[in-house]
Design a protein around this motif. Sequence first.
Motif, PDB file in Angstrom:
ATOM      1  N   ALA A 183      40.197  -3.360 -42.194  1.00 28.57           N
ATOM      2  CA  ALA A 183      40.557  -2.036 -42.792  1.00 28.57           C
ATOM      3  C   ALA A 183      41.749  -1.677 -43.036  1.00 28.57           C
ATOM      4  O   ALA A 183      42.352  -1.199 -43.784  1.00 28.57           O
ATOM      5  N   VAL A 184      42.301  -1.606 -41.632  1.00 31.72           N
ATOM      6  CA  VAL A 184      43.706  -1.095 -41.461  1.00 31.72           C
ATOM      7  C   VAL A 184      44.671  -2.212 -42.224  1.00 31.72           C
ATOM      8  O   VAL A 184      45.908  -1.695 -42.660  1.00 31.72           O
ATOM      9  N   THR A 185      44.426  -3.422 -42.014  1.00 28.09           N
ATOM     10  CA  THR A 185      45.128  -4.327 -42.706  1.00 28.09           C
ATOM     11  C   THR A 185      45.200  -4.281 -43.923  1.00 28.09           C
ATOM     12  O   THR A 185      46.238  -4.319 -44.798  1.00 28.09           O
TER      13      THR A 185
ATOM     14  N   SER B 194      47.007  -0.919 -45.063  1.00 28.02           N
ATOM     15  CA  SER B 194      48.589  -1.224 -45.174  1.00 28.02           C
ATOM     16  C   SER B 194      49.162  -2.032 -46.204  1.00 28.02           C
ATOM     17  O   SER B 194      49.899  -1.573 -46.783  1.00 28.02           O
ATOM     18  N   LEU B 195      48.276  -2.891 -46.625  1.00 26.76           N
ATOM     19  CA  LEU B 195      48.804  -3.823 -47.815  1.00 26.76           C
ATOM     20  C   LEU B 195      48.834  -3.284 -49.156  1.00 26.76           C
ATOM     21  O   LEU B 195      49.349  -3.562 -49.886  1.00 26.76           O
TER      22      LEU B 195
ATOM     23  N   ALA C 192      47.118  10.051 -34.788  1.00 23.71           N
ATOM     24  CA  ALA C 192      46.614   9.976 -36.230  1.00 23.71           C
ATOM     25  C   ALA C 192      45.945  10.941 -36.675  1.00 23.71           C
ATOM     26  O   ALA C 192      46.151  11.518 -37.894  1.00 23.71           O
ATOM     27  N   ARG C 193      44.595  11.395 -35.964  1.00 29.69           N
ATOM     28  CA  ARG C 193      44.029  12.506 -36.495  1.00 29.69           C
ATOM     29  C   ARG C 193      44.385  13.658 -36.555  1.00 29.69           C
ATOM     30  O   ARG C 193      44.238  14.490 -37.429  1.00 29.69           O
ATOM     31  N   MET C 194      45.159  14.200 -35.584  1.00 31.76           N
ATOM     32  CA  MET C 194      45.724  15.563 -35.432  1.00 31.76           C
ATOM     33  C   MET C 194      47.179  15.613 -35.845  1.00 31.76           C
ATOM     34  O   MET C 194      47.579  16.651 -35.781  1.00 31.76           O
ATOM     35  N   GLY C 195      47.858  14.457 -36.073  1.00 31.09           N
ATOM     36  CA  GLY C 195      49.365  14.530 -36.581  1.00 31.09           C
ATOM     37  C   GLY C 195      49.264  14.233 -37.961  1.00 31.09           C
ATOM     38  O   GLY C 195      49.755  14.917 -38.635  1.00 31.09           O
ATOM     39  N   CYS C 196      48.921  12.939 -38.187  1.00 30.81           N
ATOM     40  CA  CYS C 196      48.815  12.895 -39.803  1.00 30.81           C
ATOM     41  C   CYS C 196      47.859  13.203 -40.653  1.00 30.81           C
ATOM     42  O   CYS C 196      47.804  13.561 -41.772  1.00 30.81           O
TER      43      CYS C 196
ATOM     44  N   ILE D   9      41.347   6.229 -44.754  1.00 32.03           N
ATOM     45  CA  ILE D   9      40.890   4.847 -43.961  1.00 32.03           C
ATOM     46  C   ILE D   9      41.812   4.602 -42.943  1.00 32.03           C
ATOM     47  O   ILE D   9      41.442   4.332 -41.666  1.00 32.03           O
ATOM     48  N   TRP D  10      43.079   4.566 -43.282  1.00 27.92           N
ATOM     49  CA  TRP D  10      44.239   3.956 -42.050  1.00 27.92           C
ATOM     50  C   TRP D  10      44.113   4.799 -40.993  1.00 27.92           C
ATOM     51  O   TRP D  10      44.195   4.589 -39.621  1.00 27.92           O
ATOM     52  N   ILE D  11      44.011   6.220 -41.359  1.00 30.21           N
ATOM     53  CA  ILE D  11      43.991   7.094 -40.260  1.00 30.21           C
ATOM     54  C   ILE D  11      43.118   7.176 -39.431  1.00 30.21           C
ATOM     55  O   ILE D  11      43.282   7.433 -38.018  1.00 30.21           O
TER      56      ILE D  11
END
Length: 226
Positions: free
Chosen positions: A47-49, A52-53, A170-174, A129-131
Amino acid sequence: MEDRIIKFVGFGAVLWATAFLLVRKIFPKRSFEFCNRLVSSIHATLAVTLASLSVEDWRCPVCPLASASSSLQMQTLSATVGYLIYDLVCCLLDKKVNLDNIVHHLVSIVGLGAGLAYEKCGSELVAAIWITEISSPFLHWRELLKELGYRDTALNFLADILFAVIFSLARMGCGPYLTFVTLSANNPVLIKAMAVGLQLVSAFWFCKIARMVRFKLAKRTSKKAV
Protein backbone atom coordinates in the motif's frame (compact mmCIF):
# COMPACT_ATOMS: atom_id res chain seq x y z
CA MET A 1 -16.84 1.58 -14.14
CA GLU A 2 -18.67 0.88 -10.84
CA ASP A 3 -19.13 -2.82 -11.69
CA ARG A 4 -15.44 -3.11 -12.53
CA ILE A 5 -14.47 -1.46 -9.23
CA ILE A 6 -16.75 -3.77 -7.23
CA LYS A 7 -15.29 -6.81 -8.97
CA PHE A 8 -11.74 -5.54 -8.38
CA VAL A 9 -12.41 -4.96 -4.67
CA GLY A 10 -14.09 -8.36 -4.34
CA PHE A 11 -11.20 -10.04 -6.13
CA GLY A 12 -8.77 -8.23 -3.83
CA ALA A 13 -10.58 -9.46 -0.71
CA VAL A 14 -10.49 -13.05 -2.02
CA LEU A 15 -6.82 -12.67 -2.95
CA TRP A 16 -5.88 -11.47 0.56
CA ALA A 17 -7.90 -14.30 2.10
CA THR A 18 -6.09 -16.77 -0.16
CA ALA A 19 -2.75 -15.30 0.93
CA PHE A 20 -3.78 -15.83 4.55
CA LEU A 21 -4.69 -19.48 3.91
CA LEU A 22 -1.35 -19.98 2.16
CA VAL A 23 0.53 -18.46 5.11
CA ARG A 24 -1.43 -20.74 7.49
CA LYS A 25 -0.34 -23.73 5.42
CA ILE A 26 3.30 -22.63 5.44
CA PHE A 27 3.27 -21.95 9.21
CA PRO A 28 0.75 -24.49 10.60
CA LYS A 29 2.08 -24.19 14.15
CA ARG A 30 1.72 -20.42 14.30
CA SER A 31 -1.36 -18.64 15.66
CA PHE A 32 -4.23 -17.14 13.70
CA GLU A 33 -3.02 -13.66 14.65
CA PHE A 34 0.57 -14.40 13.59
CA CYS A 35 -0.51 -15.43 10.09
CA ASN A 36 -2.87 -12.49 9.74
CA ARG A 37 -0.13 -10.06 10.79
CA LEU A 38 2.20 -11.48 8.14
CA VAL A 39 -0.45 -10.81 5.49
CA SER A 40 -1.07 -7.36 6.98
CA SER A 41 2.66 -6.57 6.78
CA ILE A 42 2.66 -7.50 3.09
CA HIS A 43 -0.36 -5.27 2.47
CA ALA A 44 1.15 -2.32 4.37
CA THR A 45 4.36 -2.52 2.32
CA LEU A 46 2.40 -2.81 -0.94
CA ALA A 47 0.00 0.00 0.00
CA VAL A 48 2.78 2.44 0.89
CA THR A 49 4.63 1.57 -2.33
CA LEU A 50 1.55 2.06 -4.53
CA ALA A 51 0.59 5.23 -2.68
CA SER A 52 4.09 6.65 -3.18
CA LEU A 53 4.06 5.78 -6.89
CA SER A 54 0.66 7.41 -7.39
CA VAL A 55 1.72 10.82 -6.03
CA GLU A 56 1.63 13.23 -8.97
CA ASP A 57 3.91 15.93 -7.50
CA TRP A 58 6.06 15.35 -4.40
CA ARG A 59 6.40 19.12 -3.91
CA CYS A 60 2.72 18.94 -2.96
CA PRO A 61 1.85 15.27 -2.26
CA VAL A 62 -1.87 15.98 -1.68
CA CYS A 63 -2.29 18.01 -4.88
CA PRO A 64 -4.45 18.39 -6.83
CA LEU A 65 -7.17 18.56 -4.16
CA ALA A 66 -10.74 17.37 -4.79
CA SER A 67 -9.77 16.24 -8.29
CA ALA A 68 -10.55 13.20 -10.43
CA SER A 69 -8.59 10.15 -9.32
CA SER A 70 -5.90 8.74 -11.59
CA SER A 71 -5.95 5.11 -12.69
CA LEU A 72 -3.12 4.18 -10.30
CA GLN A 73 -4.85 5.95 -7.42
CA MET A 74 -8.05 4.00 -8.11
CA GLN A 75 -6.07 0.74 -8.14
CA THR A 76 -4.37 1.65 -4.86
CA LEU A 77 -7.72 2.44 -3.22
CA SER A 78 -9.30 -0.77 -4.57
CA ALA A 79 -6.45 -2.96 -3.30
CA THR A 80 -6.67 -1.41 0.17
CA VAL A 81 -10.48 -1.64 0.39
CA GLY A 82 -10.24 -5.32 -0.56
CA TYR A 83 -7.67 -5.85 2.17
CA LEU A 84 -9.73 -3.95 4.76
CA ILE A 85 -12.77 -6.13 4.05
CA TYR A 86 -10.64 -9.25 4.48
CA ASP A 87 -9.02 -7.91 7.66
CA LEU A 88 -12.37 -6.84 9.14
CA VAL A 89 -13.60 -10.44 8.77
CA CYS A 90 -10.38 -11.64 10.46
CA CYS A 91 -10.95 -9.18 13.31
CA LEU A 92 -14.45 -10.57 13.83
CA LEU A 93 -13.23 -14.19 13.69
CA ASP A 94 -10.30 -13.64 16.05
CA LYS A 95 -10.84 -14.38 19.73
CA LYS A 96 -9.63 -10.90 20.75
CA VAL A 97 -12.25 -8.57 19.21
CA ASN A 98 -11.00 -4.97 19.38
CA LEU A 99 -13.79 -2.36 19.10
CA ASP A 100 -11.58 0.60 18.16
CA ASN A 101 -9.93 -1.48 15.43
CA ILE A 102 -13.34 -2.44 14.02
CA VAL A 103 -14.40 1.22 14.02
CA HIS A 104 -11.17 2.12 12.21
CA HIS A 105 -11.87 -0.52 9.55
CA LEU A 106 -15.48 0.58 9.02
CA VAL A 107 -14.55 4.27 8.75
CA SER A 108 -11.78 3.44 6.27
CA ILE A 109 -13.96 1.15 4.14
CA VAL A 110 -16.77 3.70 3.92
CA GLY A 111 -14.41 6.61 3.21
CA LEU A 112 -12.22 4.84 0.63
CA GLY A 113 -15.32 3.22 -0.87
CA ALA A 114 -16.87 6.66 -1.29
CA GLY A 115 -13.70 7.80 -3.06
CA LEU A 116 -13.98 4.86 -5.45
CA ALA A 117 -17.67 5.57 -6.08
CA TYR A 118 -17.12 9.30 -6.72
CA GLU A 119 -13.88 8.58 -8.64
CA LYS A 120 -12.36 11.71 -7.09
CA CYS A 121 -10.32 12.83 -4.06
CA GLY A 122 -7.61 10.34 -5.09
CA SER A 123 -4.77 12.58 -3.87
CA GLU A 124 -6.23 12.98 -0.39
CA LEU A 125 -7.22 9.33 -0.01
CA VAL A 126 -3.91 7.96 -1.23
CA ALA A 127 -2.16 10.32 1.19
CA ALA A 128 -4.40 8.94 3.96
CA ILE A 129 -3.36 5.40 3.04
CA TRP A 130 0.31 6.40 3.12
CA ILE A 131 -0.05 8.08 6.53
CA THR A 132 -2.01 5.22 8.11
CA GLU A 133 0.07 2.36 6.69
CA ILE A 134 3.62 3.71 6.99
CA SER A 135 3.85 2.60 10.64
CA SER A 136 1.90 -0.66 10.20
CA PRO A 137 4.87 -2.97 9.43
CA PHE A 138 6.49 -1.99 12.74
CA LEU A 139 3.19 -2.53 14.57
CA HIS A 140 2.98 -6.06 13.20
CA TRP A 141 6.68 -6.86 13.58
CA ARG A 142 6.61 -6.07 17.31
CA GLU A 143 3.82 -8.63 17.77
CA LEU A 144 5.44 -11.19 15.45
CA LEU A 145 8.69 -10.94 17.43
CA LYS A 146 6.82 -11.72 20.65
CA GLU A 147 5.43 -14.98 19.23
CA LEU A 148 8.87 -15.87 17.86
CA GLY A 149 10.27 -15.69 21.39
CA TYR A 150 11.77 -12.19 21.37
CA ARG A 151 9.46 -10.61 23.95
CA ASP A 152 11.23 -8.12 26.25
CA THR A 153 14.39 -8.17 24.14
CA ALA A 154 16.33 -5.22 22.71
CA LEU A 155 15.05 -6.13 19.23
CA ASN A 156 11.43 -6.04 20.37
CA PHE A 157 12.05 -2.77 22.20
CA LEU A 158 13.53 -1.28 19.02
CA ALA A 159 10.41 -2.32 17.07
CA ASP A 160 8.25 -0.69 19.79
CA ILE A 161 10.14 2.60 19.59
CA LEU A 162 10.25 2.69 15.78
CA PHE A 163 6.51 2.04 15.65
CA ALA A 164 5.75 4.73 18.24
CA VAL A 165 7.95 7.36 16.56
CA ILE A 166 6.76 6.70 12.99
CA PHE A 167 3.10 6.48 14.09
CA SER A 168 3.37 9.76 16.00
CA LEU A 169 5.08 11.64 13.17
CA ALA A 170 2.66 10.33 10.52
CA ARG A 171 -0.65 10.32 12.38
CA MET A 172 -0.17 13.33 14.66
CA GLY A 173 2.17 15.32 12.41
CA CYS A 174 0.97 14.80 8.84
CA GLY A 175 -2.52 13.62 9.82
CA PRO A 176 -3.94 16.91 11.13
CA TYR A 177 -2.66 18.75 8.03
CA LEU A 178 -4.28 16.21 5.72
CA THR A 179 -7.52 16.46 7.69
CA PHE A 180 -7.44 20.27 7.40
CA VAL A 181 -6.90 20.37 3.63
CA THR A 182 -9.50 17.63 3.09
CA LEU A 183 -12.09 19.60 5.05
CA SER A 184 -11.12 22.86 3.32
CA ALA A 185 -11.41 21.47 -0.22
CA ASN A 186 -14.66 20.86 -2.09
CA ASN A 187 -14.85 17.19 -1.14
CA PRO A 188 -17.97 15.04 -0.59
CA VAL A 189 -19.32 14.87 2.97
CA LEU A 190 -18.39 11.18 3.35
CA ILE A 191 -14.76 11.94 2.52
CA LYS A 192 -14.67 14.76 5.06
CA ALA A 193 -16.32 12.55 7.68
CA MET A 194 -13.70 9.86 7.03
CA ALA A 195 -10.90 12.40 7.51
CA VAL A 196 -12.27 13.49 10.88
CA GLY A 197 -13.03 9.91 11.96
CA LEU A 198 -9.54 8.64 11.15
CA GLN A 199 -7.91 11.56 12.94
CA LEU A 200 -10.00 10.93 16.06
CA VAL A 201 -9.08 7.23 16.02
CA SER A 202 -5.42 8.18 15.49
CA ALA A 203 -5.51 10.54 18.47
CA PHE A 204 -7.07 7.81 20.63
CA TRP A 205 -4.38 5.32 19.58
CA PHE A 206 -1.65 7.93 20.09
CA CYS A 207 -2.66 8.23 23.76
CA LYS A 208 -2.52 4.44 24.16
CA ILE A 209 0.88 4.26 22.44
CA ALA A 210 2.28 7.04 24.64
CA ARG A 211 1.26 5.04 27.71
CA MET A 212 2.82 1.90 26.21
CA VAL A 213 6.15 3.66 25.57
CA ARG A 214 6.19 5.13 29.07
CA PHE A 215 5.57 1.67 30.53
CA LYS A 216 8.29 0.08 28.37
CA LEU A 217 10.84 2.76 29.29
CA ALA A 218 10.03 2.46 32.99
CA LYS A 219 10.35 -1.33 32.77
CA ARG A 220 13.76 -1.18 31.09
CA THR A 221 14.96 1.46 33.55
CA SER A 222 13.94 -0.68 36.52
CA LYS A 223 15.74 -3.71 35.03
CA LYS A 224 18.97 -1.73 34.59
CA ALA A 225 18.71 -0.44 38.14
CA VAL A 226 18.51 -4.02 39.44
